[in-house]
Design a protein around this motif. Sequence first.
Motif, PDB file in Angstrom:
ATOM      1  N   HIS A  31       0.817  -1.214   0.000  1.00  0.00           N
ATOM      2  CA  HIS A  31       0.000   0.000   0.000  1.00  0.00           C
ATOM      3  C   HIS A  31       0.854   1.269   0.000  1.00  0.00           C
ATOM      4  O   HIS A  31       0.615   2.183  -0.787  1.00  0.00           O
ATOM      5  N   THR A 209      -5.816   6.434  -2.526  1.00  0.00           N
ATOM      6  CA  THR A 209      -5.639   5.028  -2.168  1.00  0.00           C
ATOM      7  C   THR A 209      -6.874   4.190  -2.450  1.00  0.00           C
ATOM      8  O   THR A 209      -6.821   3.195  -3.183  1.00  0.00           O
ATOM      9  N   VAL A 210      -8.012   4.544  -1.870  1.00  0.00           N
ATOM     10  CA  VAL A 210      -9.216   3.728  -2.015  1.00  0.00           C
ATOM     11  C   VAL A 210      -9.762   3.788  -3.445  1.00  0.00           C
ATOM     12  O   VAL A 210     -10.085   2.746  -4.030  1.00  0.00           O
ATOM     13  N   GLU A 212      -8.128   4.189  -6.171  1.00  0.00           N
ATOM     14  CA  GLU A 212      -7.237   3.418  -7.036  1.00  0.00           C
ATOM     15  C   GLU A 212      -7.487   1.923  -6.863  1.00  0.00           C
ATOM     16  O   GLU A 212      -7.413   1.145  -7.821  1.00  0.00           O
ATOM     17  N   ARG A 213      -7.786   1.485  -5.637  1.00  0.00           N
ATOM     18  CA  ARG A 213      -8.112   0.076  -5.430  1.00  0.00           C
ATOM     19  C   ARG A 213      -9.407  -0.294  -6.145  1.00  0.00           C
ATOM     20  O   ARG A 213      -9.523  -1.374  -6.748  1.00  0.00           O
ATOM     21  N   ASP A 216      -8.618  -0.600  -9.833  1.00  0.00           N
ATOM     22  CA  ASP A 216      -7.944  -1.861 -10.140  1.00  0.00           C
ATOM     23  C   ASP A 216      -8.948  -3.010 -10.238  1.00  0.00           C
ATOM     24  O   ASP A 216      -8.853  -3.876 -11.129  1.00  0.00           O
ATOM     25  N   ARG A 217      -9.920  -3.040  -9.327  1.00  0.00           N
ATOM     26  CA  ARG A 217     -10.920  -4.106  -9.367  1.00  0.00           C
ATOM     27  C   ARG A 217     -11.793  -4.001 -10.612  1.00  0.00           C
ATOM     28  O   ARG A 217     -12.150  -5.013 -11.224  1.00  0.00           O
TER      29      ARG A 217
END
Length: 539
Positions: A31, A209-210, A212-213, A216-217
């Motif tokens: 992370h 951060t969140v 971008e996650r 990605d999903r």
Amino acid sequence: MATCEATPTTVVDERCPVCLGTLTDEPECAHCHWPLDGPLQLGRLTPDVRDAFDERLTAARRRLDLRAAARAAGYPERGESERLAWLERLVRGGPPSAGERDDALRELTQNCTLRGGEAGQLPDGVVAEITPQGLRAVVVRNGVEDLGATEWPWAELVPGLPPGEDAALFRLAGGIGDWDKGPAELREPTDLGVAATASVLVSRLGGWTVPERLLDRLRRRLPHARTVYLPLREPQPGPLHHKAGFTAVGCGSVPEADEVRLAGGSADGCVTVWRLWHPEPLATRALHDRRVTCVDFTEDGLSVVTGGQDGAVRLWSFGGSGRVRVLTWHNGWVNAVRQRGGVVFSVGDDARLRRSVIGAAGTESVPLAQVGWASGTVLDATPDGRTVFVGGSDGVTLWDGTSGERIARLPPVPAVTSLALAPAGRLLAVGCEDSAVRVFDVYDDRRQVCEVGGHDGQVRRIALDAGGALATADNASTIRFSARGGEPAVELGTHPAPVHSLAFDSDGHLLSAGGDGVVRTWPLPTPTHATSSERRGRE
């Protein structure tokens, strides 16, 4: 004989000491890239070695939180310095030094992920878009969005987000602060609906951060969709900041110029007028001997009416002749002023409601009514000036704006701390000391239409739109919004200082002005508030 000891470069905890993310077998955190394993060092674990490690760890934690605070404040695109100053209170170890802040902002600028579509317009196709409000899916044809977008707010995607817009954005950007439960948990929508056929994935939160996650999903689920990073949608200008601070604020519009103007009074008796969002004021003038207590614009937006601690009610024609006229005097503070139908109404500590008219022969002012002690702290009036609403400790009383006769009283409510009449003059929102707002239909037997709660203290400021959108601020400067009468209010955030004014501008944005001299715009959860054209149509 020398011993061999492992220094703290090898981490044995199950979570990263910087971002609290779950550890893997990798040599660094997935992370935040904090090194989790390192070469064995010979020598004793001395206090100097331990202190050096602790300093590096503390600095890494602060850099992570400070980058999150800067992103949440709009950097590196359109950062708000005042918003960043508030968010910096969430950083572990307390607000940063100027050097720390500069380093973090420089790093964000160098690592900006914005690429492609710099104009901010969505490309054609089925688009899944990540925004500060959450995830949305929409079909775009020839640059125009179809109606009926599907939306998933962040509160659904990330359970346990803290209340308040700023704190929530801080967590979404990867900030930890005093949070001890690790990175924010992300729940991907099980049914993507139209987004399942998306040909374009758009993120307006590059590097967060969140988000971008989530991106990605979505990439894994939609491998054929292309990814585009865009700037924030319709970025709002940075806040207007008046260093002298505000003691009273009024917001008005100029129909002919199609612009919003703001007038702010200060503790030294001066009043300044701006065009939103122009940093240079239109005009400034000393109007009172002491603190300015209330401000209102005339209907043409070219003059302001002010009241002060000195008891004077004055009219300043800043957009015309520049002349200042004394309309009337109260024995004590002027608590509220309102200009409607060519008439100025004022109420003061002397418990008098006064009516002032400006004619060709001069100014005429008469006492309209004796409203009672502590009964006249706030007021509003219908657009034609025929009915005046005065609120105080004993509720709300309706007065005839011409004769001064008492028309009626609203049903009993706790002590009244704020009033706002909708532009059409039909709905009246009454803020009370019990933290609730009650909305009345003043034409239909003055019945109570709904009640909206949620605040922890007295409701000090109200803005009521023609479409029923309601914005409120309490004595803790917490701002809440309800899209329709009776709907639960959601918390938008906290202004850094006491709120002196709330208003919807001509485009339906919410403005707040505080005692610190800062004016902010607040993103609203849904686009259900009326715009200026809709208001004209309904009225």
